[in-house]
Write an enzyme that holds these catalytic residues in place. Sequence first.
Site, PDB file in Angstrom:
ATOM      1  N   LYS A  78       0.854  -1.197   0.000  1.00 12.22           N
ATOM      2  CA  LYS A  78       0.000   0.000   0.000  1.00 12.22           C
ATOM      3  C   LYS A  78       0.888   1.244   0.000  1.00 12.22           C
ATOM      4  O   LYS A  78       1.902   1.285   0.716  1.00 12.22           O
ATOM      5  CB  LYS A  78      -0.895  -0.033   1.243  1.00 12.22           C
ATOM      6  CG  LYS A  78      -1.955   1.060   1.291  1.00 12.22           C
ATOM      7  CD  LYS A  78      -2.839   0.904   2.539  1.00 12.22           C
ATOM      8  CE  LYS A  78      -3.939   1.949   2.602  1.00 12.22           C
ATOM      9  NZ  LYS A  78      -4.786   1.809   3.812  1.00 12.22           N
ATOM     10  N   SER A 153      -9.717   2.013   2.759  1.00 18.50           N
ATOM     11  CA  SER A 153      -8.824   2.723   1.875  1.00 18.50           C
ATOM     12  C   SER A 153      -7.823   1.817   1.137  1.00 18.50           C
ATOM     13  O   SER A 153      -7.241   2.242   0.143  1.00 18.50           O
ATOM     14  CB  SER A 153      -8.039   3.772   2.669  1.00 18.50           C
ATOM     15  OG  SER A 153      -7.197   3.148   3.611  1.00 18.50           O
ATOM     16  N   SER A 177      -9.929  -0.152   7.026  1.00 20.82           N
ATOM     17  CA  SER A 177      -9.340  -0.077   5.686  1.00 20.82           C
ATOM     18  C   SER A 177      -8.667  -1.332   5.176  1.00 20.82           C
ATOM     19  O   SER A 177      -8.341  -1.407   3.994  1.00 20.82           O
ATOM     20  CB  SER A 177      -8.326   1.058   5.626  1.00 20.82           C
ATOM     21  OG  SER A 177      -8.985   2.263   5.389  1.00 20.82           O
TER      22      SER A 177
HETATM   23  N1  GLN Z   1     -13.086   4.626   6.156  1.00 20.81           N
HETATM   24  C1  GLN Z   1     -12.459   4.983   7.384  1.00 20.81           C
HETATM   25  C2  GLN Z   1     -11.985   6.400   7.329  1.00 20.81           C
HETATM   26  O1  GLN Z   1     -12.130   6.980   6.325  1.00 20.81           O
HETATM   27  C3  GLN Z   1     -11.337   4.057   7.703  1.00 20.81           C
HETATM   28  C4  GLN Z   1     -10.134   4.346   6.910  1.00 20.81           C
HETATM   29  C5  GLN Z   1      -8.972   3.520   7.350  1.00 20.81           C
HETATM   30  O2  GLN Z   1      -9.127   2.526   8.052  1.00 20.81           O
HETATM   31  N2  GLN Z   1      -7.797   3.969   6.994  1.00 20.81           N
HETATM   32  O3  GLN Z   1     -11.487   6.933   8.263  1.00 20.81           O
END
Ligand code: GLN
Length: 486
Positions: A78, A153, A177
């Site tokens: 990532k 994400s 995410s």
């Molecule tokens: N969707 C969540 C956020 O936008 C989690 C994102 C994540 O785990 N990095 O904060």
Amino acid sequence: MVLDLTLAEAAGQLGAGATSSTELTRVALQRVEALNGRLNAFLRVDAAGALEAAAQSDARRGRGEARGPLDGVPLGIKDNLLTGGLETTAGSRILQGFVPPVDATAVRKLREAGAVLLGKLNLDEFAMGSSNESSAYGPARNPWDTTRTPGGSSGGSAAAVAARLCFGALGSDTGGSIRQPAALTGTVGLKPTWGRVSRFGLVAYASSLDQVGPMARTVTDCALLLQALAGPDAQDATAADLAVPDYTAALERGAAGLRVGVPAEYFGPGMDPEVEAAVRGALRAYEQLGATLVEVSLPHTKYALATYYLLATAEASSNLARFDGVRFGHRARDVKGLRELYARSRSEGFGPEVKRRIMLGTFALSAGHYDAYYLKAQKVRTLIRRDFEAAFRQVDVVLSPTSPVPAFPLGQQTDPLQSYLLDVFTLPCNLAGLPGLSLPCGFTRARLPVGMQLVGRWWDEAGLLAAARAYERAHDFSRAAPPLEA
Ligand code: GLN
């Protein structure tokens, strides 16, 4: 196709001399080349670096010095994890062109295990989002239906693993995410206990919630990856100094006697009926495997979303202050003075979702509102943690859907609050610091994957993986491949 092998199988073939790392890496690079235009999973491919690492792996193996199951296996990273010498953007324009001087510890450990790193995977900007649509480089697409999101994400990681572009990938999980994109792509994703894996070199979003973890096609593959990643780190004082168990040793112990908690609060209205049906099917499957279902209550669940979005944005507003146009990445041109340099560099470099969160977080932390928002959220966080402490006195794992909905069309989420609601089942686990895993448990009629979430006790990734493996052994979805071939 050799890329249909699981990571464990590929490791077996490497060990048996049936294939070579160079062969696997060539085939993977060809597949990335052929499919990435449709998937936008990789932001950057390091073909030369990958082939070089593969050649070294093959040479080691030839000398009888192979290092273990990851040696020679192509993986993806990532793009919010630093890769020394290879651009790292975190999906943001503000870091375009940023080449880190060092590897993140998780990346370094994979390299030391002999893994071949193919390149950097797409994500929501600074990992803020659930659909990959906040990436400054366009969203990754879901291999099961390229008009839909792979989730976020870590959407690029999930899409790449599901599409068999690599045997596994690193993701990061602040509020879901790793798990939500795993659910939306029919892959397995593990968010370890906060502190199990070093965060050194992870571009920080919300440090008290962020955790690095593996994504792969099977539970066993995630166990093999976690084995390489877990452990203390001199460069991250929050990486716990605890012994790392053997994650594959107890993997096949089955579900007999396992107590599976079913939280009433996680099966309410708003859930897609096909998702609910698949997850309820998984609950019945656990019973057939000898597990006992136990109703548990996590009464503060209804406050988790608000708590998370206060704390995550507060920490983000502080963490992202370092992007000032001076030390990292994008710098505005033709500015008059320092204030304008900060303001214009940040205005030009950050996308709208990141700006929204910096403003929300700055507000929650501001002198007049700190007690009402930030401090209150910290107290509620403790209550949420206590809910889980009580539940784990009765059960070994807690089972729920991972996401209330399957993969949705790109462009559908226009209201930020709607997209925040997608994290409702995953973020309590981050607030509590618990390990959570998503694994496939079925498909919708439109053939979109459905994932279930298992949450385990603090530091008990071994138990969590074994519980997941018990289901997977009876209901293996890892062979189901998305319909990508032209
Ligand atoms: N969707 C969540 C956020 O936008 C989690 C994102 C994540 O785990 N990095 O904060």
